[in-house]
Design a protein around this motif. Structure first.
Motif, PDB file in Angstrom:
ATOM      1  N   MET A   1       0.646  -0.969  -0.041  1.00  0.00           N
ATOM      2  CA  MET A   1       0.091   0.119  -0.063  1.00  0.00           C
ATOM      3  C   MET A   1       0.917   1.376  -0.177  1.00  0.00           C
ATOM      4  N   ALA A   2       0.612   2.277  -0.991  1.00  0.00           N
ATOM      5  CA  ALA A   2       1.379   3.419  -0.821  1.00  0.00           C
ATOM      6  C   ALA A   2       1.197   4.301   0.306  1.00  0.00           C
ATOM      7  N   ASN A   3       2.123   5.168   0.687  1.00  0.00           N
ATOM      8  CA  ASN A   3       2.121   5.887   1.620  1.00  0.00           C
ATOM      9  C   ASN A   3       1.161   7.174   1.722  1.00  0.00           C
ATOM     10  N   PRO A   4       0.505   7.588   2.713  1.00  0.00           N
ATOM     11  CA  PRO A   4      -0.372   8.518   2.389  1.00  0.00           C
ATOM     12  C   PRO A   4       0.494   9.964   2.122  1.00  0.00           C
ATOM     13  N   THR A   5      -0.249  10.764   1.308  1.00  0.00           N
ATOM     14  CA  THR A   5       0.104  12.078   0.848  1.00  0.00           C
ATOM     15  C   THR A   5      -0.227  13.282   1.657  1.00  0.00           C
ATOM     16  N   THR A   6      -1.193  12.935   2.557  1.00  0.00           N
ATOM     17  CA  THR A   6      -1.875  13.972   3.555  1.00  0.00           C
ATOM     18  C   THR A   6      -2.060  13.408   4.772  1.00  0.00           C
ATOM     19  N   CYS A   7      -2.276  14.120   5.765  1.00  0.00           N
ATOM     20  CA  CYS A   7      -2.845  13.681   7.255  1.00  0.00           C
ATOM     21  C   CYS A   7      -4.209  13.291   7.085  1.00  0.00           C
ATOM     22  N   HIS A   8      -4.570  12.143   7.466  1.00  0.00           N
ATOM     23  CA  HIS A   8      -6.035  12.045   7.628  1.00  0.00           C
ATOM     24  C   HIS A   8      -6.880  12.862   8.492  1.00  0.00           C
ATOM     25  N   ALA A   9      -6.167  13.318   9.533  1.00  0.00           N
ATOM     26  CA  ALA A   9      -6.897  14.243  10.393  1.00  0.00           C
ATOM     27  C   ALA A   9      -6.882  15.507  10.175  1.00  0.00           C
ATOM     28  N   CYS A  10      -5.853  16.186   9.765  1.00  0.00           N
ATOM     29  CA  CYS A  10      -5.992  17.854   9.535  1.00  0.00           C
ATOM     30  C   CYS A  10      -5.435  18.123   7.994  1.00  0.00           C
ATOM     31  N   SER A  11      -5.305  17.136   6.983  1.00  0.00           N
ATOM     32  CA  SER A  11      -4.891  17.199   5.725  1.00  0.00           C
ATOM     33  C   SER A  11      -3.673  17.916   5.321  1.00  0.00           C
ATOM     34  N   SER A  12      -2.783  18.013   6.251  1.00  0.00           N
ATOM     35  CA  SER A  12      -1.710  18.750   6.105  1.00  0.00           C
ATOM     36  C   SER A  12      -0.613  17.760   5.078  1.00  0.00           C
ATOM     37  N   PRO A  13       0.038  18.181   4.175  1.00  0.00           N
ATOM     38  CA  PRO A  13       0.789  17.406   3.410  1.00  0.00           C
ATOM     39  C   PRO A  13       2.067  17.189   3.931  1.00  0.00           C
ATOM     40  N   HIS A  14       2.555  18.030   4.922  1.00  0.00           N
ATOM     41  CA  HIS A  14       3.827  17.888   5.744  1.00  0.00           C
ATOM     42  C   HIS A  14       4.033  16.770   6.586  1.00  0.00           C
ATOM     43  N   LEU A  15       4.304  15.637   6.149  1.00  0.00           N
ATOM     44  CA  LEU A  15       4.646  14.299   6.774  1.00  0.00           C
ATOM     45  C   LEU A  15       5.933  13.857   6.669  1.00  0.00           C
ATOM     46  N   THR A  16       6.579  13.319   7.989  1.00  0.00           N
ATOM     47  CA  THR A  16       7.590  12.862   8.024  1.00  0.00           C
ATOM     48  C   THR A  16       7.561  11.346   8.513  1.00  0.00           C
ATOM     49  N   THR A  17       8.232  10.642   8.034  1.00  0.00           N
ATOM     50  CA  THR A  17       8.376   9.187   8.529  1.00  0.00           C
ATOM     51  C   THR A  17       9.233   9.003   9.798  1.00  0.00           C
ATOM     52  N   LYS A  18       8.468   8.056  10.757  1.00  0.00           N
ATOM     53  CA  LYS A  18       9.016   7.831  11.972  1.00  0.00           C
ATOM     54  C   LYS A  18       9.549   6.202  12.372  1.00  0.00           C
ATOM     55  N   GLY A  19      10.176   5.870  13.115  1.00  0.00           N
ATOM     56  CA  GLY A  19      10.242   4.484  13.372  1.00  0.00           C
ATOM     57  C   GLY A  19      11.726   4.147  13.549  1.00  0.00           C
ATOM     58  N   PHE A  20      11.944   2.875  14.165  1.00  0.00           N
ATOM     59  CA  PHE A  20      13.231   2.135  14.195  1.00  0.00           C
ATOM     60  C   PHE A  20      13.468   1.053  12.949  1.00  0.00           C
ATOM     61  N   GLY A  21      12.868   1.165  11.954  1.00  0.00           N
ATOM     62  CA  GLY A  21      13.153   0.158  11.019  1.00  0.00           C
ATOM     63  C   GLY A  21      14.503   0.155  10.375  1.00  0.00           C
ATOM     64  N   THR A  22      14.997  -0.921   9.977  1.00  0.00           N
ATOM     65  CA  THR A  22      16.333  -0.946   9.615  1.00  0.00           C
ATOM     66  C   THR A  22      16.846  -0.081   8.433  1.00  0.00           C
ATOM     67  N   GLU A  23      15.800   0.087   7.654  1.00  0.00           N
ATOM     68  CA  GLU A  23      15.979   0.760   6.517  1.00  0.00           C
ATOM     69  C   GLU A  23      16.007   2.232   6.888  1.00  0.00           C
ATOM     70  N   GLN A  24      15.139   2.753   7.761  1.00  0.00           N
ATOM     71  CA  GLN A  24      15.118   4.203   8.359  1.00  0.00           C
ATOM     72  C   GLN A  24      16.414   4.456   9.192  1.00  0.00           C
ATOM     73  N   ILE A  25      17.030   3.393   9.931  1.00  0.00           N
ATOM     74  CA  ILE A  25      18.183   3.637  10.685  1.00  0.00           C
ATOM     75  C   ILE A  25      19.308   3.936   9.467  1.00  0.00           C
ATOM     76  N   GLN A  26      19.479   2.978   8.478  1.00  0.00           N
ATOM     77  CA  GLN A  26      20.486   3.105   7.505  1.00  0.00           C
ATOM     78  C   GLN A  26      20.396   4.486   6.952  1.00  0.00           C
ATOM     79  N   GLN A  27      19.253   5.127   6.779  1.00  0.00           N
ATOM     80  CA  GLN A  27      19.209   6.317   5.841  1.00  0.00           C
ATOM     81  C   GLN A  27      19.990   7.432   6.852  1.00  0.00           C
TER      82      GLN A  27
END
Length: 260
Positions: A1-27
């Motif tokens: 499933m594709a990542n959302p482009t806007t926030c479902h709650a406030c419709s803001s397009p300013h989204l950042t990815t969070k988390g501790f996945g290995t790919e995220q840490i590598q970046q």
């Protein structure tokens, strides 16, 4: 499933990815150490033939400066050039809903720590946690295996867990929630009437629905001085009776002893 482009709650397009996945840490490491060669070891990167061996050989030959990985990095690997190991978000292991969580966390963190400083160099281990004073974190830090062992035995004794009790977990699944509720309650009541030992449930697990099937669990705790064979025979008779009830014939039942 594709990542959302806007926030479902406030419709803001300013989204950042969070988390501790290995790919995220590598970046993140790539940003922090732009000149370092960073490798990743997880299910995605080791899927191909000899993928695991290729990454390990590259790291041993110092073609990779920093290696990010999942728990598969913890066991049985000997790197003489590793002097620093970091354990990200250790709390996810500690707060897993399993009575063995602290024991397994201690084991995993100790094993990961053992990858550092295996030659003449002194190794360093950094553990990221929100609870520095948690007993298990302190036991790992102080290499206090005996303290962990005594604490875990004490807790398992007072809460009726192995090795003082045997556990039998029954997992019931069905697409219809009402049928599942009725079936799990029927089984719980019959177990309670026929077994003079602790029976817990029926309970909805943390993930209560998988592949359109609802789930309920029943836990039976068998003391050491209780007949294990006799209890198993009684449980099997009740399961056979459950299958004869037409209303519950389509309910799936999975039996797991001590669920190691």
């Amino acid at each position: 499933m594709a990542n959302p482009t806007t926030c479902h709650a406030c419709s803001s397009p300013h989204l950042t990815t969070k988390g501790f996945g290995t790919e995220q840490i590598q970046q993140e490491l790539g940003t922090l150490f732009p000149n370092a060669k960073i490798g990743r070891m997880d299910q995605d990167t080791t899927r191909g033939k000899f993928g695991f061996e290729k990454i390990i050989d590259s790291f041993k030959n110092r073609e990779i400066d920093i290696l990010v990985g999942t728990q598969m990095l913890a066991k049985g690997l000997d790197f003489d050039n590793v002097s620093l190991v970091g354990i990200m978000n250790a709390d996810t292991m500690l707060y897993h809903p399993d009575f063995r969580a602290f024991e397994r966390s201690y084991q995993m963190m100790t094993q990961v720590s053992g990858r550092s400083g295996r030659s003449e160099k002194k190794g360093k281990v950094i553990i990221q946690t929100y609870n520095v004073f948690h007993n298990t974190i302190q036991q790992v830090t102080n290499n206090d295996y005996l303290g962990m062992y005594k604490e875990q035995l004490y807790e398992r004794k007072i809460y009726n867990y192995p090795p003082y009790y045997r556990l039998i977990k029954l997992t019931l699944k069905h697409r219809n929630l009402d049928t599942l509720k009725a079936g799990s309650m029927w089984m719980y009541q019959v177990f309670t009437q026929n077994l003079k030992i602790p029976v817990l449930g029926p309970e909805e697990p943390p993930i209560g629905r998988i592949r359109n099937e609802y789930i309920r669990t029943i836990m039976i705790k068998i003391p050491q001085n209780h007949s294990l064979q006799g209890t198993k025979k009684t449980i099997q008779k009740i399961l056979d009776s459950f299958d004869t009830v037409s209303q519950f014939r389509t309910v799936k039942v999975v039996v797991n002893v001590d669920f190691y």
